[in-house]
Design a protein around this motif. Structure first.
Motif, PDB file in Angstrom:
ATOM      1  N   LEU A   1       0.973  -1.026   0.330  1.00  0.00           N
ATOM      2  CA  LEU A   1      -0.235  -0.289   0.261  1.00  0.00           C
ATOM      3  C   LEU A   1       0.875   0.884   0.385  1.00  0.00           C
ATOM      4  CD1 LEU A   1      -2.910   1.281   0.398  1.00  0.00           C
ATOM      5  CD2 LEU A   1      -2.269   1.442   2.955  1.00  0.00           C
ATOM      6  N   GLY A   2       2.136   1.270   0.743  1.00  0.00           N
ATOM      7  CA  GLY A   2       2.886   2.506   0.889  1.00  0.00           C
ATOM      8  C   GLY A   2       3.760   2.639  -0.092  1.00  0.00           C
ATOM      9  N   VAL A   3       3.827   1.349  -0.815  1.00  0.00           N
ATOM     10  CA  VAL A   3       4.675   1.535  -2.327  1.00  0.00           C
ATOM     11  C   VAL A   3       4.010   2.661  -3.206  1.00  0.00           C
ATOM     12  CG1 VAL A   3       6.017   0.435  -4.551  1.00  0.00           C
ATOM     13  CG2 VAL A   3       6.331  -0.097  -1.886  1.00  0.00           C
ATOM     14  N   THR A   4       2.674   1.815  -3.103  1.00  0.00           N
ATOM     15  CA  THR A   4       1.397   1.971  -4.284  1.00  0.00           C
ATOM     16  C   THR A   4       1.676   3.543  -4.161  1.00  0.00           C
ATOM     17  OG1 THR A   4      -0.177   1.477  -2.995  1.00  0.00           O
ATOM     18  CG2 THR A   4       0.446  -0.030  -5.646  1.00  0.00           C
TER      19      THR A   4
ATOM     20  N   LEU B   1       2.968   5.814  -2.914  1.00  0.00           N
ATOM     21  CA  LEU B   1       4.112   6.782  -3.646  1.00  0.00           C
ATOM     22  C   LEU B   1       4.542   6.514  -5.324  1.00  0.00           C
ATOM     23  CD1 LEU B   1       7.077   5.530  -1.339  1.00  0.00           C
ATOM     24  CD2 LEU B   1       5.599   8.041  -1.500  1.00  0.00           C
ATOM     25  N   CYS B   2       4.106   5.684  -5.283  1.00  0.00           N
ATOM     26  CA  CYS B   2       3.411   5.870  -6.964  1.00  0.00           C
ATOM     27  C   CYS B   2       2.658   7.011  -8.290  1.00  0.00           C
ATOM     28  CB  CYS B   2       3.166   4.432  -7.964  1.00  0.00           C
ATOM     29  SG  CYS B   2       4.582   2.711  -7.570  1.00  0.00           S
ATOM     30  N   LEU B   3       2.180   7.080  -7.031  1.00  0.00           N
ATOM     31  CA  LEU B   3       0.873   8.714  -7.435  1.00  0.00           C
ATOM     32  C   LEU B   3       2.023   9.644  -7.956  1.00  0.00           C
ATOM     33  CD1 LEU B   3      -2.034   8.294  -4.897  1.00  0.00           C
ATOM     34  CD2 LEU B   3      -2.097   8.292  -7.431  1.00  0.00           C
ATOM     35  N   LEU B   4       2.925   9.785  -7.048  1.00  0.00           N
ATOM     36  CA  LEU B   4       3.781  10.766  -7.863  1.00  0.00           C
ATOM     37  C   LEU B   4       4.324  10.347  -9.216  1.00  0.00           C
ATOM     38  CD1 LEU B   4       6.896  11.006  -4.863  1.00  0.00           C
ATOM     39  CD2 LEU B   4       5.042  12.466  -5.320  1.00  0.00           C
ATOM     40  N   GLY B   5       4.341  10.077  -9.943  1.00  0.00           N
ATOM     41  CA  GLY B   5       3.906   9.157 -11.599  1.00  0.00           C
ATOM     42  C   GLY B   5       3.053   9.603 -12.310  1.00  0.00           C
TER      43      GLY B   5
ATOM     44  N   GLU C   1      -4.258   3.278 -10.537  1.00  0.00           N
ATOM     45  CA  GLU C   1      -3.207   3.773  -9.313  1.00  0.00           C
ATOM     46  C   GLU C   1      -4.501   3.962  -8.575  1.00  0.00           C
ATOM     47  OE1 GLU C   1      -0.535   4.499  -7.902  1.00  0.00           O
ATOM     48  OE2 GLU C   1       0.351   3.934  -8.353  1.00  0.00           O
ATOM     49  N   ALA C   2      -6.297   4.250  -8.771  1.00  0.00           N
ATOM     50  CA  ALA C   2      -7.176   3.669  -8.764  1.00  0.00           C
ATOM     51  C   ALA C   2      -7.252   2.354  -8.084  1.00  0.00           C
ATOM     52  CB  ALA C   2      -8.903   4.783  -8.569  1.00  0.00           C
TER      53      ALA C   2
ATOM     54  N   GLY D   1       2.095   7.638   1.268  1.00  0.00           N
ATOM     55  CA  GLY D   1       3.858   6.358   1.612  1.00  0.00           C
ATOM     56  C   GLY D   1       4.063   6.225   2.574  1.00  0.00           C
ATOM     57  N   VAL D   2       5.541   7.198   3.127  1.00  0.00           N
ATOM     58  CA  VAL D   2       5.758   6.650   3.838  1.00  0.00           C
ATOM     59  C   VAL D   2       5.347   6.111   5.418  1.00  0.00           C
ATOM     60  CG1 VAL D   2       7.712   8.096   5.821  1.00  0.00           C
ATOM     61  CG2 VAL D   2       7.455   8.374   3.397  1.00  0.00           C
ATOM     62  N   MET D   3       4.126   7.147   5.592  1.00  0.00           N
ATOM     63  CA  MET D   3       3.201   6.519   6.449  1.00  0.00           C
ATOM     64  C   MET D   3       3.312   5.362   6.671  1.00  0.00           C
ATOM     65  SD  MET D   3       2.734   8.677   9.407  1.00  0.00           S
ATOM     66  CE  MET D   3       4.802   9.400   8.857  1.00  0.00           C
ATOM     67  N   ALA D   4       2.513   4.444   5.174  1.00  0.00           N
ATOM     68  CA  ALA D   4       1.911   3.529   5.501  1.00  0.00           C
ATOM     69  C   ALA D   4       3.338   2.291   5.010  1.00  0.00           C
ATOM     70  CB  ALA D   4       1.068   2.984   3.742  1.00  0.00           C
ATOM     71  N   CYS D   5       4.420   2.280   4.935  1.00  0.00           N
ATOM     72  CA  CYS D   5       5.892   2.058   4.636  1.00  0.00           C
ATOM     73  C   CYS D   5       5.673   1.720   6.045  1.00  0.00           C
ATOM     74  CB  CYS D   5       6.586   2.364   4.347  1.00  0.00           C
ATOM     75  SG  CYS D   5       6.050   2.052   1.904  1.00  0.00           S
ATOM     76  N   ALA D   6       6.149   2.718   6.751  1.00  0.00           N
ATOM     77  CA  ALA D   6       6.435   2.843   8.152  1.00  0.00           C
ATOM     78  C   ALA D   6       5.638   1.238   9.164  1.00  0.00           C
ATOM     79  CB  ALA D   6       6.203   3.849   8.678  1.00  0.00           C
ATOM     80  N   SER D   7       4.195   1.066   8.690  1.00  0.00           N
ATOM     81  CA  SER D   7       3.707   0.474   9.470  1.00  0.00           C
ATOM     82  C   SER D   7       3.413  -0.575   9.181  1.00  0.00           C
ATOM     83  CB  SER D   7       1.846   1.058   9.274  1.00  0.00           C
ATOM     84  OG  SER D   7       1.163   0.057   8.924  1.00  0.00           O
ATOM     85  N   GLY D   8       3.588  -1.167   7.667  1.00  0.00           N
ATOM     86  CA  GLY D   8       4.113  -2.481   7.449  1.00  0.00           C
ATOM     87  C   GLY D   8       5.580  -3.025   8.196  1.00  0.00           C
ATOM     88  N   ALA D   9       6.598  -1.818   8.187  1.00  0.00           N
ATOM     89  CA  ALA D   9       7.710  -3.000   8.933  1.00  0.00           C
ATOM     90  C   ALA D   9       7.482  -3.128  10.222  1.00  0.00           C
ATOM     91  CB  ALA D   9       8.671  -1.289   9.296  1.00  0.00           C
ATOM     92  N   ILE D  10       6.496  -1.931  10.842  1.00  0.00           N
ATOM     93  CA  ILE D  10       6.436  -2.262  12.993  1.00  0.00           C
ATOM     94  C   ILE D  10       5.455  -3.085  12.151  1.00  0.00           C
ATOM     95  CG2 ILE D  10       4.641  -1.970  14.406  1.00  0.00           C
ATOM     96  CD1 ILE D  10       5.752   1.067  13.564  1.00  0.00           C
ATOM     97  N   LEU D  11       4.212  -3.635  11.585  1.00  0.00           N
ATOM     98  CA  LEU D  11       3.674  -5.665  12.328  1.00  0.00           C
ATOM     99  C   LEU D  11       4.548  -6.225  11.140  1.00  0.00           C
ATOM    100  CD1 LEU D  11       0.544  -3.822   9.067  1.00  0.00           C
ATOM    101  CD2 LEU D  11       0.252  -4.696  11.639  1.00  0.00           C
ATOM    102  N   VAL D  12       5.846  -6.229  11.371  1.00  0.00           N
ATOM    103  CA  VAL D  12       6.684  -7.581  10.400  1.00  0.00           C
ATOM    104  C   VAL D  12       7.464  -7.636  12.197  1.00  0.00           C
ATOM    105  CG1 VAL D  12       8.714  -8.238   9.739  1.00  0.00           C
ATOM    106  CG2 VAL D  12       7.296  -7.028   8.308  1.00  0.00           C
TER     107      VAL D  12
END
Length: 435
Positions: A319-322, A324-328, A338-339, A409-420
């Motif tokens: 989710l976090g990666v996608t 961030l992909c909105l930037l492109g 993207e939606a 995007g960074v918030m979602a990626c950080a959450s994914g790391a915490i879930l790991v």
């Protein structure tokens, strides 16, 4: 020896005999509920009821991007992006934090009271919104009234369904939570078509009538299967010493920040940048929520096979990666893709947390209280996400969309790391284990 002494000796002699006799008896059936049916008409009626409640709670929230885009136009009132976001953020936050009250009330057996009160407040709040012409009126009706009503409904729903299922719990909650995706498809389309034809007031009244009709199913069919034997505290203080539970709640708070940024601004972004016309921008919300139907059912079914934390952690990272992909994204085709993709991953972080809370709660009779507490903590992310993203976005052209999507995007990626980390806390570094 007196008569009283004889009676006392008789009682003492009889006491061990009574104790031995009691210990020889099998425990009464009332000491525990029967095993979950894992199917059948009554069990699937709870899923259907939950579907309708998700339809009118999270479904309303995931449709807020339509309101955000409409309010940004200034046709109803003038307010900044950040102030407008407070309406959706408070509504989302109250949906979660009201669980602190709704959970213990549910544990005491008052499901019917919660259903009636919550349904009334959602419908009444929408009717009052249809009469609103100023910012503070929309804030009171949509944010507070609808938000509190939705909160009274949400936590009981995710507490009832797990008591009817064990082996298919992920699939059952996934099907129920997909109701929010359907609501997020239908409500934006209804609003978009009717605002142009009959105006904002009657468009909002129309969705209030839809909510009123669909609430009849849970009011008629939803039933408590497991009753708590005695009243419990409003807050389970032992949960604050349960590190996997608290770490997961922190991860939920962080991912909700990223997710609400996506939900609130996925429609306004292409309209402001000129990637789509205003009509297609409204439909982006419906496309986003159509994608989330997949994300609410298939990953939940997968979690029944490989484990809930083995499922939610990688999907949250994606989710976090996608985001961030909105930037492109620079055209209509890109925003549509993207939606769909972000909608699918967004659905996972809404549908799987109730299953996670069940797994993290050893005493199953405390599911209502613990789920309410956990979602109240996570709800702070919903309160923070929208207004903070609006502040980053700014009010002077060109708007700071790069900052908004990096933030989400960074918030979602950080959450994914915490879930790991939570996954490792539950099972260690072993890879091939269902957790």
């Amino acid at each position: 020896m007196s008569t009283q002494d004889v009676q006392d000796m008789s009682k003492e002699e009889m006491a061990p005999m009574s104790s031995d006799s009691d210990s020889a008896k099998p425990p009464p059936a009332s000491q525990g509920p029967p095993p979950p049916p894992n199917g059948g008409l009554l069990a699937w009626l709870q899923v259907a009821s939950g579907f309708m409640i998700f339809f009118n709670t999270w479904g309303m929230i995931t449709a807020f991007a339509v309101f955000q885009t409409y309010y940004e136009s200034g046709k109803l009132f003038e307010a900044s992006s950040s102030n407008i976001s407070w309406i959706g953020s408070i509504q989302s936050f109250l949906l979660q934090v009201t669980g602190l009250i709704a959970g213990p009330i549910y544990d005491r057996g008052y499901l019917r009271l919660l259903l009636v009160t919550g349904s009334f407040m959602v419908v009444f709040g929408l009717m009052m919104l249809s009469l609103s012409t100023e910012y503070w009126q929309a804030l009171l009706s949509q944010a507070f009234c609808v938000g509190i009503g939705a909160g009274l409904l949400f936590v009981p729903t995710v507490s009832v369904i797990p008591t009817y299922f064990t082996s298919n719990i992920g699939l059952a909650i996934g099907i129920a939570s997909s109701g929010s995706s359907l609501g997020g498809v239908i409500y934006p389309i209804v609003l978009n078509r009717l605002i142009a034809e009959v105006g904002f007031p009657w468009a909002v009244r129309s969705i209030a009538f839809i909510a009123l009709a669909t609430f009849t199913i849970p009011l008629a069919a939803m039933r408590i299967r497991v009753r708590v034997p005695k009243p419990r505290a409003v807050v389970d203080w032992s949960a604050f010493h349960d590190w996997p539970y608290m770490t997961f709640s922190l991860a939920l708070l962080i991912v909700f920040i990223g997710n609400v940024v996506l939900i609130f601004y996925i429609s306004f972004y292409p309209a402001d940048r000129g990637f789509t016309d205003s009509s297609l921008a409204f439909y982006i919300v419906a496309i986003f929520n159509a994608g989330s139907i997949i994300g609410r059912i298939l990953p939940n079914a997968l979690s029944d096979r490989i484990g809930v934390f083995n499922t939610i952690a990688p999907f949250t990272l994606l989710l976090g990666v996608t985001i961030l992909c909105l930037l492109g994204v620079h055209n209509a085709a890109g925003i549509i893709v993207e939606a769909v993709v972000t909608g699918m991953f967004s659905g996972v972080v809404v549908a799987l947390p109730p299953v996670c809370f069940r797994m993290l709660t050893e005493n199953k009779s405390m599911i209502g209280t613990r789920t309410g507490q956990g979602f109240a903590i996570g709800g702070l992310g919903l309160l923070i996400g929208g207004p903070s993203a609006g502040a980053i976005l700014g009010s002077v052209d060109p708007l700071n969309w790069t900052g908004v999507w990096v933030y989400g995007g960074v918030m979602a990626c950080a959450s994914g790391a915490i879930l790991v980390v939570v996954r490792l806390m539950k099972s260690g570094p072993v890879l091939k284990v269902k957790v």
